[in-house]
Design a protein around this motif. Structure first.
Motif, mmCIF file in Angstrom:
data_model
loop_
_atom_site.group_PDB
_atom_site.id
_atom_site.type_symbol
_atom_site.label_atom_id
_atom_site.label_comp_id
_atom_site.label_asym_id
_atom_site.label_seq_id
_atom_site.Cartn_x
_atom_site.Cartn_y
_atom_site.Cartn_z
ATOM 1 N N ARG A 67 0.671 -1.219 -0.046
ATOM 2 C CA ARG A 67 0.003 0.032 0.048
ATOM 3 C C ARG A 67 0.921 1.356 0.063
ATOM 4 N NH1 ARG A 67 -3.542 -0.362 5.134
ATOM 5 N NH2 ARG A 67 -1.871 -1.678 5.714
ATOM 6 N N GLU A 76 -3.573 0.571 -3.503
ATOM 7 C CA GLU A 76 -2.827 -0.722 -3.434
ATOM 8 C C GLU A 76 -1.837 -0.759 -4.682
ATOM 9 O OE1 GLU A 76 -3.623 -3.296 -1.606
ATOM 10 O OE2 GLU A 76 -5.339 -1.945 -0.595
ATOM 11 N N CYS A 111 -4.385 -3.227 -8.011
ATOM 12 C CA CYS A 111 -3.329 -2.504 -7.667
ATOM 13 C C CYS A 111 -3.463 -1.148 -8.645
ATOM 14 C CB CYS A 111 -2.009 -2.977 -8.023
ATOM 15 S SG CYS A 111 -1.428 -4.352 -6.773
ATOM 16 N N ASP A 187 2.340 -6.051 2.948
ATOM 17 C CA ASP A 187 1.256 -6.591 3.398
ATOM 18 C C ASP A 187 1.784 -7.342 4.812
ATOM 19 O OD1 ASP A 187 2.372 -8.904 2.322
ATOM 20 O OD2 ASP A 187 0.714 -9.595 1.466
#
Length: 394
Positions: A67, A76, A111, A187
């Motif tokens: 992110r 994203e 994304c 993540d």
């Protein structure tokens, strides 16, 4: 040539030999391969692609789900890494095919931006990526901060092993993700590996609240204290961590700390000797690059301008088209448009504006497009220059 996606477990047999040859001393030892295999549990969510001929992997690319904050909006992000090719297969277009496939797949997975560290920026420029500032290092003797030793600062600094301080450190990075333009994080799967780093972490607190943190190691007595990113929520957190560095005056000769491009170490003290460096060369010390994968995702971007302009993005598989950009009420909206464009730019051009590293005149002088004179003011107002701080190194 066949392209296929491999699992984290398959990376050791397919991608490790390519990556090790490209980026590490070689020939490599069995222990290097074993360490790589052990780390693959942190790569379960990465997208890994290999190009094969006759069952042999000849090239590979990967992307980590991440992110990133771009002007106040969390996107994203596809963090591209692991780009490597067998020497016999280089300059045959394998990486071009792999990277194109990878970006399409990451876009399909949601994304809206992508970033990477290039081996050669001009190569990735053809994929729409534009350069961002590389991190700096500040090198100084701790006695240069001696004025802080007598300062009565309202807070404390705790030193703990990374494993013990990881949760506080991780929470601070997530807080900064929402505050700092360009900041990015992995993540949870990938981030978990950092808990095992053989590093100290100094955590600054005020009334129990974490206001700063920095990882570091000391190479030897009288040597260097080598620190990671100086992460703070403001001047007090920075002062507490610098005061902590000053307390090493009789232990280390130098402190080397990583800082963003917007930090000004020479103002940390009076008569303060400091060497601030931002080394860029290729292929080993490149600055990062980034690009947009969606124009509509810029909707909600923070802007202080009440302006409207039509632009056309050309020569790109993902964001080519004509768009109306409107700033109103402190936010930007982006919609498809059929109006005649006042500016025609490449992906690198609009990405440079969005990330704040280019202004409209630089878009033209860098060869990223043409901007009518009437459009320079509105575009400058909608996208004022603002240096991004790309925290995550991948």
């Amino acid at each position: 040539m066949q392209i296929r996606q491999v699992t984290a477990e398959e990376r050791t047999d397919t991608m490790f030999p390519l990556q090790a040859y490209a980026f590490s001393p070689s020939p490599w030892a069995d222990a290097d391969r074993e360490d790589y295999a052990r780390r693959m549990r942190f790569y379960r969510t990465a997208v890994s692609l290999v190009a094969e001929e006759d069952g042999q992997a000849l090239a590979c690319v990967g992307a980590f789900p991440m992110r990133q904050n771009v002007r106040g909006v969390l996107h994203e992000m596809a963090g591209v890494a692991s780009v490597s090719t067998h020497p016999s297969a280089r300059r045959r277009g394998f990486v071009r095919e792999l990277l194109t496939r990878l970006l399409h797949q990451m876009r399909d997975q949601g994304c809206t931006v992508s970033a990477l560290y290039p081996f050669r920026p001009s190569f990735y420029g053809r994929f729409g990526f534009v350069g961002l500032p590389r991190f700096r290092t500040a090198t100084f003797a701790p006695q240069g901060l001696s004025h802080l030793l007598s300062a009565d600062l309202p807070g404390v600094v705790e030193r703990v092993p990374m494993q013990a301080g990881f949760d506080d450190y991780d929470a601070l990075t997530l807080r900064l993700l929402g505050q700092r333009h360009g900041f990015s994080v992995y993540d949870e799967v990938r981030t978990a590996e950092f808990r095992e780093l053989p590093r100290w972490v100094a955590i600054a607190r005020v009334d129990g609240e974490v206001v700063g943190a920095v990882t570091y190691r000391i190479d030897r007595f009288g040597g260097d204290l080598v620190a990671g990113d100086l992460l703070t929520t403001g001047p007090l957190g920075r002062a507490l961590l610098l005061q902590y560095f000053a307390r090493h005056v009789d232990q280390v000769g130098r402190v080397i700390v990583t800082i963003g491009a917007d930090e000004v170490p020479e103002l940390w003290g009076t008569d303060f000797p400091v060497l601030t460096q931002g080394r860029v060369d290729h292929p080993s010390h490149a600055g990062p690059m980034a690009r947009l994968l969606s124009m509509e995702a810029l909707t909600g971007t923070v802007t202080t301008a009440d302006e409207s302009i039509t632009i056309e993005v050309v020569d790109d598989d993902f964001i080519a088209g004509c768009y109306q950009l409107t700033g109103e009420g402190g936010r930007l909206s982006v919609e498809p448009s059929k109006n005649a464009p006042q500016a025609t730019v490449t992906c690198g051009g609009i990405s440079g504006l969005a990330y704040g590293v280019l202004d409209p005149v630089e878009v033209m002088t860098r060869g990223f497009g043409q901007v009518e004179a009437s459009a320079v003011g509105p575009l400058t107002a909608l996208f004022p220059k603002r240096m991004p701080y790309l925290f995550a190194d991948f």
